[in-house]
Structure formats: structure tokens, C-alpha cells
Design a protein around this motif. Sequence first.
Motif, short mmCIF file in Angstrom:
data_model
loop_
_atom_site.label_atom_id
_atom_site.label_comp_id
_atom_site.label_asym_id
_atom_site.label_seq_id
_atom_site.Cartn_x
_atom_site.Cartn_y
_atom_site.Cartn_z
N ARG A 29 14.56 -22.90 -28.65
CA ARG A 29 14.55 -22.36 -27.29
C ARG A 29 15.40 -21.10 -27.17
NH1 ARG A 29 15.72 -27.52 -26.87
NH2 ARG A 29 17.79 -27.23 -25.94
N HIS A 30 16.39 -20.97 -28.04
CA HIS A 30 17.24 -19.79 -28.00
C HIS A 30 16.45 -18.51 -28.26
CE1 HIS A 30 16.93 -20.86 -32.27
NE2 HIS A 30 17.15 -19.58 -32.52
N ALA A 31 15.34 -18.64 -28.99
CA ALA A 31 14.55 -17.46 -29.35
C ALA A 31 13.80 -16.88 -28.17
CB ALA A 31 13.57 -17.82 -30.47
N ILE A 32 13.64 -17.66 -27.10
CA ILE A 32 12.94 -17.15 -25.91
C ILE A 32 13.88 -17.09 -24.72
CG2 ILE A 32 10.64 -17.87 -26.64
CD1 ILE A 32 10.96 -20.34 -24.85
N SER A 33 15.18 -16.96 -25.01
CA SER A 33 16.17 -16.90 -23.93
C SER A 33 16.02 -15.63 -23.09
CB SER A 33 17.58 -16.95 -24.52
OG SER A 33 17.79 -15.88 -25.42
N TRP A 34 15.24 -14.66 -23.60
CA TRP A 34 15.02 -13.43 -22.86
C TRP A 34 14.05 -13.61 -21.69
CZ3 TRP A 34 9.91 -12.07 -22.74
CH2 TRP A 34 9.09 -12.63 -23.73
N ILE A 35 13.31 -14.73 -21.67
CA ILE A 35 12.31 -14.94 -20.61
C ILE A 35 13.03 -15.33 -19.32
CG2 ILE A 35 10.31 -16.29 -19.89
CD1 ILE A 35 9.63 -16.73 -22.80
N PRO A 36 12.84 -14.60 -18.24
CA PRO A 36 13.51 -14.94 -16.98
C PRO A 36 12.83 -16.11 -16.28
CG PRO A 36 12.09 -13.04 -16.65
CD PRO A 36 12.03 -13.37 -18.12
N GLN A 37 13.54 -16.74 -15.38
CA GLN A 37 12.93 -17.81 -14.59
C GLN A 37 11.98 -17.20 -13.56
OE1 GLN A 37 11.62 -20.75 -14.34
NE2 GLN A 37 13.61 -21.78 -14.60
N ARG A 38 10.82 -17.79 -13.42
CA ARG A 38 9.81 -17.30 -12.49
C ARG A 38 9.59 -18.29 -11.37
NH1 ARG A 38 8.79 -11.97 -14.19
NH2 ARG A 38 8.51 -11.93 -16.44
N GLY A 39 9.02 -17.79 -10.27
CA GLY A 39 8.66 -18.63 -9.14
C GLY A 39 7.17 -18.55 -8.87
#
Length: 495
Positions: free
Chosen positions: A202-212
Motif C-alpha cells: 500500500r505504501h507504493a500508492i500513498s501518492w493517491i489522494p482520498q476522493r469523494g
Amino acid sequence: MSLLAGIAAFTGTGSATLNGDELATISAASRSLSGMWELARHIDGHFLPYYLFMHLWMKAGTAELWLRLPSAVGIGVAAWFLVDLGRRLHSTRAGVIAAAVFAIMPSVSYFGAFARSYAFAAAAVVFSFWALHRAVERSEVRRWVVYGVAVALVCSTHLFAVLVLPAQLLLVRRGRVVPMLAAMAVGCVPAAVLGLVGFGERHAISWIPQRGPEVWLKFPKMAAGATGLGVMLFALALAGAALLWKAAPRGVEEPGGTGAGAGEIGRVRAGETGRARAEETGGAGVTGGRVWVFVVVGWLVLPPVLLLAVSQLVTPVYVDRYLFVTAPALALLAGLAVAALPRFQVVAAVVVVLLGCALSVQEHVTVREENGRFENIPWALRVIKAEPDDAIVYGQSQLRMGFEYYADSLMPVDVLKTGDAPLPDGFGYPERPDAATALDGRERVWVVWRGSKQSGLDGDAVPRVAEVVKAGFKLSLAKHSADLPGLTVALFVRR
């Protein structure tokens, strides 16, 4: 039509330059089998099947056209199965129109000329729905085996392609619960394995922001690749669902004890009802049944809903390109809408295709430009006017591969690089930690980073820039490529 779709996807392949994701494909697939496994243990584990395929494919070269050719073939395969699935649900005309609509989508042109697995995933998804229709049409062991293989391909091409599978569960019926769920369960084994691997990374996609939920407003553009075209196709999709529901007969159970009801998913028994429905639909019998309305609509709308749910409940994973597998469903529903018209279907199809092209012409031009993948390394190389003894520093060490791939002339000295091979657990390269010492004796240094000028010059997003300034350099010039995130090239000179 499948050939035309593949050609449409392949056009422009040599004009848009490779971006970071595609260069990551080269980096991963160029490693030994043990090296790919080591990489998969740390990052991109769910791409391992694709990297294994590209490992073999790249034995013949790494030219842009060659790297992207498999994706164009994948689009052609998706279009072929789309034609036959449309025929099975309604008519050959519906399938051909669906494939034509699919071919004119800018998203298809983008991912059909993209050295990643998204086109493969779209092809596998269409194949799975096609195989499922065959299996429930006539329940035979070999057909369920084909369906299980199709599900396995869906799970192996991209982890989040599995989000289409819940829509297929709508076809579970008493007479086929065991074969269908067994085939799906066996096919989902790769998803279980790759999902566990991905969860640990999961650390590899830590750049993805939370979306609504607001991201759903952008979904038509994402699926089609253009806002105007997407809105038009979604309107047609709603009409297609309604018309398919209206035209689908209830029917009766087919003989033979397979448990596949003709009014649900089997063939329509010849007779007055079938002839009446054929007249209603312009002479084409509807063989899908009303349940397939929910199945195809679920194929289109469930993936974004479920992806956002995963983002909210587990970890942020909502990225638009993960949902490209919904594009064939959008095209299929649009094709069904046009084919279900009582008359003038051909004229309407031509109008839809031409209007779709007009609404998306700018997007088609954009994806075929040199900067069509929004990371224009050849542009950056043209900006760099290297003098003898100039140095270069990369804001993100993985950018180095792209510059080495495209450089065809003298480059500044890569003063931080300490090894020719990328790190075994990622796509970066081993570098010296002390930039000041590495730049000792240099009068000019070029710094390149992914992102805007402000991200490197005004913030702390690119630490290497601050290190260069601290080493005694000042900014002389800075240029950014056309689109975000893009690339920034900056020249620093000794104070």
C-alpha cells in the motif's frame, strides 16, 4: 471492425512519447525473472503477469511502436468480442455499432497506444462477458471452463478489473449456481494472490489522494476520454438500457434441463413471440433477456462505485485509469440503443459516430501529440543546452531512465549516479547522498523534476532543488512542459 479499432488505437503510437508508467514497464520487464520477483515483492506486484509477458515481448526490442503494439492488439481483441457480444444480446448490427463507438473514443486511442496492461484488461473483461453469455446459453463443462479462463485473465491483467465481476453474479440461477460460482472462484485465484501482494504494498500508492463522490461527475469523461462525447454516450447508454429492457422477451425455459431460461439469458424459442419481438426491434431477435440489462449497466456503473468504496474503507485507490474496463460497456449500451431504433439504424449509427468524432476531435489530437502522455522527455532534452562539464541532477531518480532512453547526444554529467542498474525494490537508481560534494568544481547544473516549477522552486516537494541551492547555486532559467504534472527543466549557475 476489430481491425479498425486496433488501427485507430495504434495511430499516433510513435508520436506521443513514453511516460513514467511506460518507462516503468521497460525497467521491470528488462530485469531477470528473479529480479522481477524481487521487484514484485516491494512494488507493482499486481502487474507481475503483464511484466512477465513484456519480458518475453521485449526480447525483440524496446522501440515505442513495438512496446505499444500489444495494447493495440488488445483493443482489437476487445472490439471483436464486443461485436459478437452485441450480436448475442441483440443483433450483429448492434455489435458493429458498439465496436465503432468503442473505436472513436479518445480513451481507447490513449490506452491502445500505452505500454501498460489497461488494454489487456479491457479485452479480458469483454471476453469474460462473452464467455459467460455462451455458458449460460448452453450449460456445458467446456463453456464453463472457457469462462473460468476468462475470469482468470481479468484477474491477471489488472487487479481492479475484478470490479466488473459482481455484475456477472446477477446471472446466478438455481440450475447453474455450482458451475458458474466454481468457474468464477477458480478464475479469481490470481486476484486473491495479487490482491494480497498489493495490500502489502500500500505504501507504493500513498501518492493517491482520498476522493469523494464528486469524482463520479467526471466519470463520463474518464470512460470516453472526452466530456462531450462521454455525456452523449451516457445518454445513449440510458436509452439503450431502456430499449433493451423493452425489447427483451420473457420467454420460456429451453428444453434440455440446463436451467437457463430463454427469457433470461438463453436463446428465444422460435414462435409468434419471437417474431413479434423481431418486428419491434427492426428484424433482429433479442437473445439477451432483461437480466442482461442489469448485467451490462452493472458492468458500467459498479466499478467506479466499488472503487470509491474500497478507497473509503481500506486505502485510497481511486485513479481514473483503473476504470478503463468500463469503456466497452458504455460503447455496447450505445450500440444497443442505436440498433434498437425501429428504423434508420444505419443512418443513426453514422450520425452517432460522426458526431462523436466531432465532439472529441481535440482530445484525439491531444493524445497523438508528442506530449500526449504528459511527460515530454524529448522536449526536456531540447531545452537542455549542455556545455562541457555541465552536471545534471534528477529531482526524482527514476526520471533518469527516460532521459537515457531518449538521449541521442551529449548529456550533462550525471554526478549523483552510483550504479547503472535500478534499485531492486523500485524504479529509482542508487545515488550519492551528498549533492554539494558531487557538484564540487561545477559551474552549471541542470535540474529536472516531475511537476510544476512552483513545486520545486517554492516548496519542499523536490528536495534535490534545495540541495543544489544550498551547494552555492542560483536559478538562471526554468521551463515547464505544457500540461500538469509535466516536467520542469531548470538551469542553476554558481553564485
